[in-house]
Design an enzyme around this catalytic site. Structure first.
Site, short mmCIF file in Angstrom:
data_model
loop_
_atom_site.label_atom_id
_atom_site.label_comp_id
_atom_site.label_asym_id
_atom_site.label_seq_id
_atom_site.Cartn_x
_atom_site.Cartn_y
_atom_site.Cartn_z
N LYS A 193 0.80 -1.22 -0.01
CA LYS A 193 0.04 -0.07 -0.19
C LYS A 193 0.90 1.14 -0.10
O LYS A 193 1.64 1.63 0.80
CB LYS A 193 -0.88 -0.23 1.34
CG LYS A 193 -1.99 1.36 1.52
CD LYS A 193 -2.68 1.22 2.71
CE LYS A 193 -3.26 2.58 2.83
NZ LYS A 193 -4.00 2.68 4.22
N LYS B 38 -9.95 12.85 8.45
CA LYS B 38 -9.32 12.56 9.66
C LYS B 38 -9.25 13.53 10.78
O LYS B 38 -8.79 14.66 10.56
CB LYS B 38 -8.06 11.91 9.61
CG LYS B 38 -7.99 10.55 9.12
CD LYS B 38 -6.73 10.06 9.02
CE LYS B 38 -6.26 8.65 8.26
NZ LYS B 38 -7.08 7.42 8.74
N ARG C 92 -7.50 -0.25 0.89
CA ARG C 92 -8.23 -1.28 0.19
C ARG C 92 -8.70 -1.06 -1.11
O ARG C 92 -8.59 -2.16 -1.72
CB ARG C 92 -9.41 -1.89 1.24
CG ARG C 92 -10.43 -0.96 1.15
CD ARG C 92 -11.70 -1.19 2.30
NE ARG C 92 -11.14 -0.81 3.78
CZ ARG C 92 -11.76 -0.81 4.85
NH1 ARG C 92 -12.91 -1.66 4.73
NH2 ARG C 92 -11.24 -0.59 5.91
#
Ligand code: BES
Ligand code: ZN
Ligand code: ZN
Length: 488
Positions: A257, A269, A343
């Site tokens: 990643k 965030k 993901r």
């Protein structure tokens, strides 16, 4: 820094300082005799107990050829392992460097244990080089005051061990330098370490084939997820392919990643969680560290490293919650949360990886905060098929980069079910976040044996510990190199 091996014993080797490891209640008879029982007296007075990590400096005043001795406690003989050698090597090397001494000798590999001399001296070299690592490339003032070790001599009483120790020094150095390279990449701020920077660094790797795809090619190839995740950033995404032994068939595909900064995107965030998010490309950096070491270690198998690299940023062109995007394998994904971006980019890369027809795939990613909640900082989450998982567990015990197998019970699969697309990237009403993410990745690997490592906790340390500095740990490099060398 030079590392060499020489025949010698602590009581007769000439050097500025010699590191001597002692278990609890142990004295090192010959050395103690040469020092007129000084070690024995220290133990009797309880000044030095041999407790693990304890240090005691002795000035020898010409009683032996070495000018100083650094005793380092090794703890109980029953707790002794390769990891104790690594940690003791790191603690003692840092101690010596702080003293301002530039050259020293050590014999931490001599102690008796089940492991062979090759493994023991490799652990010693790894612990030393990993422990001495510092990230100070941005320090400009008073650089001359930075203390450096110039040479280490591994001494062994047995002449017949020297050739093997020299071999281990080479192996240990290759592996430790790969880990430190990975640490450098992760510690480098996102301002500098952009997807293009990773691509350029990859191009510098020796004896591997490197191909970099840019923004337009990524779109054309159908990497809809990587395109979407990168769309809010002014930094172009890159898809980096690094091939080792490319003329061979089968082998391993590694996917890392490469989120160079994870702000969360429009699902921004909160500040305290964004703090370390330059490290969200630790998986990518691990893959690069491994690819750097493979030719040096002359690994036999074909290995393909795949790195989807992007920044996850909010902005006028950013992808949005509610968007439906299409991955490389044509599956459609409802984006319920833009912060579950890892993901997504991994999905494209995994689907691409399977097309290369490897025997096995392993991916490594700082994927979920949930994995940190479950396992903390001393074990990476391990998910996937039995065979690669078992081999990774074995390798992990050996190098002390431990992994912990997590369940992929079929009941969790519904977490990524969507009513409007083939799947969604997150279920906001449910827990088991690390397993949810693993199930998401699994949908992009159809038939190849696969394992997924979640290194959100193990990739970054808030505080220094043993041979790990504060910041990037380089977790996964030693694990996967061991996996390739001995188990696969
Ligand atoms: N990069 C983070 C995971 C992470 C968290 C890594 C802390 C290292 C330290 C990942 O992209 C992320 O944001 N995950 C979310 C997923 C959630 C929105 C479904 C998480 O774990 O909170
Ligand atoms: Zn995220
Ligand atoms: Zn992320």
């Amino acid at each position: 820094m030079k590392i060499d091996a020489a025949q010698g014993k602590p009581e007769n080797f000439k050097t500025d300082l010699i590191v001597v490891g002692l278990f609890e209640k142990e004295t090192h008879k010959n050395l103690d005799k040469a020092l007129n029982d000084e070690i024995h007296s220290l133990i009797k007075a309880k000044e030095f107990t041999g407790e693990f990590g304890q240090t005691q400096l002795i000035t020898t005043l010409n009683r032996i050829p070495a000018k100083k001795i650094l005793l380092i406690g090794l703890g109980k003989t029953t707790d002794y392992s390769l990891e104790i050698i690594r940690r003791a090597a790191a603690i003692s090397a840092k101690y010596v460097r702080n003293l301002g001494i530039k050259n020293f000798a050590t014999n931490l590999q001599t102690l008796n244990l089940n492991k062979n001399i090759l493994d023991r001296s490799q652990a010693l070299v790894e612990g030393t080089l990993l422990g001495l690592y510092r990230f100070n490339k941005y320090v400009t003032q008073e650089r001359e005051k930075i203390k450096e070790i110039e040479s280490v001599t591994v001494i062994d009483p047995s002449e017949k061990n020297i050739a093997q120790i020299k071999k281990s020094i080479d192996t240990g150095r290759i592996i430790a330098e790969a880990v430190n390279y990975t640490r450098d990449l992760v510690n480098t701020p996102a301002l500098e370490a952009t997807p293009s920077y990773l691509a350029n660094e990859a191009k510098k790797l020796k004896n591997v084939k490197v191909k970099v795809y840019g923004k337009k090619e990524i779109q054309k190839m159908g990497f809809g997820c990587l395109s979407a995740v990168s769309s809010g950033s002014s930094q172009e995404p890159k898809f980096i392919v690094i091939e080792y032994n490319s003329s061979k068939k089968g082998g391993l595909v590694l996917v890392g990643k490469g989120v160079c900064f994870d702000s969360g995107g429009l699902d921004l965030k909160p500040g305290q969680y964004m703090d370390n998010m330059k490290s969200d490309m630790a998986g990518a950096a691990t893959v690069m560290g491994i690819m750097k070491a493979l030719p040096q270690l002359k690994i036999k198998q074909r290995v393909i490293g795949l790195i989807p690299a992007a920044e996850n940023m909010p902005g006028g062109s950013a992808f949005k919650p509610g968007d439906v995007i299409t991955a490389y394998n044509k599956k459609t994904i409802e984006v319920t949360n833009t912060d579950a971006e890892g993901r997504l980019i991994m999905a494209d890369a995994l689907a691409y990886g399977e097309e290369q027809k490897p025997q096995m795939m392993v991916d490594i990613a700082t994927l979920t905060g949930a994995c940190i909640v479950a396992l903390g900082y001393w074990a990476a989450g391990l998910f996937g098929d039995d065979k690669p998982c078992q081999k990774l567990q074995q390798a992990g015990e050996e190098v002390y980069e431990r992994v912990w197998r997590m369940p992929m019970f079929k009941e969790y699969k519904s977490l990524i079910k969507s009513t409007m697309a083939d799947m969604k990237n997150h279920d906001p009403s449910y827990d088991a976040g690390a397993i949810e993410a693993a199930f998401f990745l699994k949908s992009f690997v159809e038939k190849t044996p696969w394992a997924h490592l979640d290194i959100a906790g193990t990739g970054w340390f808030k505080e220094a510990k043993y041979y790990h500095p504060k910041g990037a740990t380089g977790f996964g490099v030693r694990l996967i190199l061991e996996f390739l060398r001995y188990f696969y």
